[in-house]
Design a protein around this motif. Structure first.
Motif: not given
Length: 119
Positions: A36-45
């Motif tokens: 999920e894009p939201s998961y990738l965003s959380k990983i990146e942050r």
């Protein structure tokens, strides 16, 4: 990669690629690696732990990064390396401790010699 976290490196590499190719938006990369894009965003942050080995491998492939380097940055060891360690734990530990202080270039040369059967 000194001082970088898994997430910050993924974000940096993705943004570098996105500057040249719109196919590297967060949403599109997430879709291609199956998260999920939201998961990738959380990983990146760095607000979420790095994903599992297969997802890290897919991210590495998409970003043109070495999968073993990304796995190490995520605090993980690939399954095939774990199998090797389990087969010969003492020998592998001795080898790794012996090469720990060797220059990276020399370690790479030795690894190539082993790989090519010239040892």
């Amino acid at each position: 990669m000194p001082g970088k976290t898994f997430g910050s490196l993924v974000r940096e590499r993705r943004r570098d690629k996105a500057a040249q190719d719109p196919a590297f938006s967060l949403r599109q990369l997430a879709d291609r690696v199956g998260i999920e894009p939201s998961y990738l965003s959380k990983i990146e942050r760095d607000s979420e732990k790095p994903p599992g080995e297969e997802t890290i491998r897919r991210i590495a492939e998409e970003l043109g990064e070495d999968p073993d380097a990304l796995l190490a940055l995520a605090g993980k060891v690939s399954t095939d390396l774990m199998d090797i360690i389990r087969e010969r734990p003492a020998a592998v530990a001795e080898l790794l401790r012996a090469v720990r202080r060797a220059p990276a270039k020399r370690v790479t040369e030795i690894a190539r010699q082993f790989r090519d059967g010239k040892w």
